[in-house]
Write an enzyme that holds these catalytic residues in place. Structure first.
Site, PDB file in Angstrom:
ATOM      1  N   GLN A 105     -18.835 -10.399   9.374  1.00  0.00           N
ATOM      2  CA  GLN A 105     -17.671 -11.022   9.534  1.00  0.00           C
ATOM      3  C   GLN A 105     -16.562 -10.507   8.302  1.00  0.00           C
ATOM      4  OE1 GLN A 105     -15.427 -11.432  11.982  1.00  0.00           O
ATOM      5  NE2 GLN A 105     -16.520 -12.515  13.649  1.00  0.00           N
TER       6      GLN A 105
ATOM      7  N   TYR B 183     -25.535 -13.503  21.823  1.00  0.00           N
ATOM      8  CA  TYR B 183     -25.103 -12.404  20.965  1.00  0.00           C
ATOM      9  C   TYR B 183     -25.503 -13.433  19.367  1.00  0.00           C
ATOM     10  CZ  TYR B 183     -22.769 -10.842  25.113  1.00  0.00           C
ATOM     11  OH  TYR B 183     -22.790 -10.474  26.271  1.00  0.00           O
TER      12      TYR B 183
ATOM     13  N   CYS C  69     -13.303 -11.154  19.048  1.00  0.00           N
ATOM     14  CA  CYS C  69     -12.209  -9.696  18.387  1.00  0.00           C
ATOM     15  C   CYS C  69     -12.042  -8.463  19.447  1.00  0.00           C
ATOM     16  CB  CYS C  69     -13.228  -8.367  17.579  1.00  0.00           C
ATOM     17  SG  CYS C  69     -14.831  -7.730  18.215  1.00  0.00           S
TER      18      CYS C  69
ATOM     19  N   CYS D 172      -7.024   0.776  -1.962  1.00  0.00           N
ATOM     20  CA  CYS D 172      -7.191  -0.195  -0.276  1.00  0.00           C
ATOM     21  C   CYS D 172      -6.688  -1.878  -0.545  1.00  0.00           C
ATOM     22  CB  CYS D 172      -8.052   0.133   1.004  1.00  0.00           C
ATOM     23  SG  CYS D 172      -7.795  -0.634   2.070  1.00  0.00           S
TER      24      CYS D 172
ATOM     25  N   CYS E  81       0.818  -1.021  -0.122  1.00  0.00           N
ATOM     26  CA  CYS E  81      -0.532  -0.459  -0.052  1.00  0.00           C
ATOM     27  C   CYS E  81       0.415   1.145  -0.034  1.00  0.00           C
ATOM     28  CB  CYS E  81      -1.415  -0.224   1.566  1.00  0.00           C
ATOM     29  SG  CYS E  81      -1.637   1.594   1.789  1.00  0.00           S
TER      30      CYS E  81
ATOM     31  N   CYS F  95      -3.835   0.471   8.600  1.00  0.00           N
ATOM     32  CA  CYS F  95      -2.384  -1.527   8.914  1.00  0.00           C
ATOM     33  C   CYS F  95      -1.011  -0.501   9.514  1.00  0.00           C
ATOM     34  CB  CYS F  95      -2.241  -1.904   7.374  1.00  0.00           C
ATOM     35  SG  CYS F  95      -3.258  -2.366   6.798  1.00  0.00           S
TER      36      CYS F  95
ATOM     37  N   ASP G  30     -19.875 -14.428  21.020  1.00  0.00           N
ATOM     38  CA  ASP G  30     -19.796 -13.842  20.568  1.00  0.00           C
ATOM     39  C   ASP G  30     -19.781 -12.397  20.989  1.00  0.00           C
ATOM     40  OD1 ASP G  30     -17.740 -12.695  18.453  1.00  0.00           O
ATOM     41  OD2 ASP G  30     -18.736 -13.437  16.870  1.00  0.00           O
TER      42      ASP G  30
ATOM     43  N   CYS H 187      -1.406   6.162   6.777  1.00  0.00           N
ATOM     44  CA  CYS H 187      -2.666   5.844   6.639  1.00  0.00           C
ATOM     45  C   CYS H 187      -2.574   4.059   8.489  1.00  0.00           C
ATOM     46  CB  CYS H 187      -3.378   5.717   6.299  1.00  0.00           C
ATOM     47  SG  CYS H 187      -4.800   4.165   6.275  1.00  0.00           S
TER      48      CYS H 187
ATOM     49  N   ASP I 209     -30.319 -13.179  20.346  1.00  0.00           N
ATOM     50  CA  ASP I 209     -30.128 -11.757  20.022  1.00  0.00           C
ATOM     51  C   ASP I 209     -31.005 -10.356  20.922  1.00  0.00           C
ATOM     52  OD1 ASP I 209     -27.077 -10.800  18.635  1.00  0.00           O
ATOM     53  OD2 ASP I 209     -28.684  -9.226  18.920  1.00  0.00           O
TER      54      ASP I 209
END
Length: 555
Positions: free
Chosen positions: A335, A376, A476, A235, A130, A139, A449, A136, A397
């Site tokens: 995801q 969830y 996450c 990107c 990139c 990353c 999750d 940026c 949920d």
């Protein structure tokens, strides 16, 4: 004549000092960084250094630093004369030049901007793909080999449990090697670039005036460490369809900028149409190149996947994971790395029931775990991909809209409604809707999750009260995951102030690299209920990992 300020000229953005916050955000990047800083200072034996003994370089001055290690946030850390310098886009062993941005003397660290490499380390071997890398904020690791990225992410999981679980090392098993993504670039199926309104936009709107755009603003992402939006034309971590969508949307905004009365966030979401080759003649090539301006064609054996980019939040996007189909509102959560999802689901299938047992199961009888509860559940990803392993599966949920999507996805995958169901439930009474005669805890696995903030104590209390035999926790944010697992293992404060005994022990921990080239790592923890005597009835002397009076806090 005063010099005109360039459009969207951003100022350096400083997060508030932790002492200025009303409450520290558990598991946040700031908190995680501070833990790493303190650990490095202790390692350097300068933890007792008084602020007055340090002479810190002036703001905006340049300093030469040697990077000691990577933090869990992805930034390099360099210890020098009792102060830790946080340097982005570096690797351990690099000798670099950096610009001093802001000191936090009480916490012992300094934020810097990366300027240049004086002497590269053995880990700086890759040429970033990139052109915006090192500017940026998206990353952090494009300059390092992928094998090193995976090894570092294993240490992130290890440190998360050491720093945030409140558990002794003996209660935490060895962390498995990080499972890598099949795609290291071109994997993101969703991007959300944005642009800002003109400097006078708010004032003009309040005055009833039409917003005037003197020029087209930068369209992209934040420059590292600032509130300034960079203009991003491409990107490389986005899929080909999303990349095409980015170019198309940039052109549209340039044409239609006067229609906007303020800044906006653009949605770029990949959607897949699956076509069986035998169903008829297909136009275009199937070698992964563009069939037409807006369509990417991929050969998938007996199938062809035709991929397009959706920009309408309310449109429906379609994803295929293995042979499962998922339809969702394009703006809803799903995801973003489709390539790794089959590896995740396969890993969970292989571990969710626990090690193979002797006795009845070895003789061909059904395993003890017959039921699945997916808390969830969102649009039903885990409920649907794991349902074939269980007699009964239920997804829960708090969002009725998510449950609507989950119901539709169950129908799309031809799952029997009598064995796979979804319900919307109040977060404060999530498990009260469970029929324990049909879902006895001793025969039930719970998958959780949650979002990045993790589970709150109320949810953990509900889960402990229900007491399923096994838990699979996907996260996450491994730092809030570690805190929550610490509660499940070591106990959590009850509503009456007494400690509610922990019921579980950790069977396995492993990271999955959902976002190559970045510092993010997804954690999968498998927990099993403690054996007889390990967790007594409430009021007993359970042999938990840590005694109630000795257990440290989760953070």
């Amino acid at each position: 004549m005063a010099q005109k300020r360039p459009f969207n000229e951003g100022r350096r953005h400083f997060k508030k000092n932790k002492k200025q916050k009303t409450a520290a955000v558990e598991g946040s990047s700031e908190e995680v960084l501070l833990v790493d800083v303190r650990r490095l200072l202790e390692k350097a034996r300068v933890g007792d250094h008084e602020e007055t003994t340090r002479t810190l370089p002036e703001q905006w001055s340049e300093v030469e630093l040697t990077i000691n290690e990577l933090s869990s946030t992805g930034d390099g850390l360099a210890e020098k004369e009792g102060q830790v310098y946080v340097v982005p886009f570096t690797s351990p062993g690099d000798c670099v030049s950096a610009k001093v941005v802001k000191h936090f003397p009480e916490e012992g660290y300094t934020l810097t901007d990366f300027l240049s490499v004086k002497t590269p380390s053995q880990h700086r071997t890759e040429t970033p793909k990139c052109r915006y890398f090192s500017q940026c904020s998206g990353c952090q690791f494009q300059h390092m080999p992928y094998s090193y990225q995976l090894a570092h992410k294993k240490t992130i999981v290890e440190k998360a449990y050491a720093n945030f679980s409140g558990l002794p090392a003996s209660a935490v098993p060895a962390v498995g090697e990080t499972i890598g993504s099949p795609l290291q670039y071109g994997y993101r199926t969703k991007l959300t670039p944005h642009f800002d309104g003109p400097p006078m936009a708010r004032k003009d709107k309040r005055a009833g005036k039409k917003v005037i755009w003197e020029e087209v603003p930068p369209i992209g992402y934040m420059r590292k460490g600032t509130r300034k939006t960079m203009d991003i034309e491409e990107c490389p971590i986005g899929t080909e369809a999303v990349e095409r969508g980015l170019r198309r949307e940039r052109e549209r905004v340039h044409r239609e900028i006067d229609k906007y009365q303020r800044g906006a966030t653009l949605l770029l979401r990949e959607s897949t149409e699956r076509v069986r080759k035998s169903d008829g003649e297909l136009q275009g090539s199937v070698d992964g190149k563009m069939e037409a301006t807006d369509v990417v064609v991929e050969d998938r054996g007996e199938w062809v996947h035709r991929k397009t980019c959706i920009t309408d939040h309310k449109a429906t996007s379609t994803e295929y994971v293995e042979d499962f189909r998922f339809d969702n509102p394009a703006g809803a959560f799903f995801q973003n790395n489709n390539s790794i999802l089959p590896l995740v689901t396969q890993y969970i299938r292989e571990n969710i029931l626990g090690p193979a047992k002797s006795g009845n199961e070895a003789n061909g009888h059904e395993p003890a775990m017959k039921n699945l509860i997916d808390a969830y559940c969102g649009s039903g990803f885990f409920t649907i991909t794991l349902s074939q392993m269980f007699s009964n599966s239920i997804g829960i949920d708090i969002s009725p809209h998510s449950i609507e999507s989950a119901d539709q996805n169950a129908k799309l995958n031809s799952l029997p409604p009598d064995s796979t169901k979804f319900i919307a439930a109040d977060a404060n009474h999530l498990f009260s809707a469970i029929d324990t005669t049909k879902f006895p805890p001793s025969e039930t696995v719970v998958v959780i999750d949650p979002p990045r903030k993790g589970c709150d104590q109320n949810f953990i209390r509900q889960l402990l009260a229900y007491g399923p035999e096994r838990i699979c926790y996907v996260s996450c944010n491994v730092h809030t995951q570690a805190r929550d697992v610490g509660w499940l293992v070591g106990g959590v404060e009850g509503e009456d102030g007494a400690v509610l005994q922990g019921l579980y022990e950790i069977e396995s921990l492993r990271g999955f690299d959902f976002f190559p080239q970045t510092s993010h790592v997804e954690g999968v923890a498998i927990l099993r209920k403690k054996g007889d005597g390990a967790a007594e009835e409430e009021g007993g002397n359970g042999q938990g990992v840590a005694a109630d009076s000795d257990r440290t806090g989760g953070s």
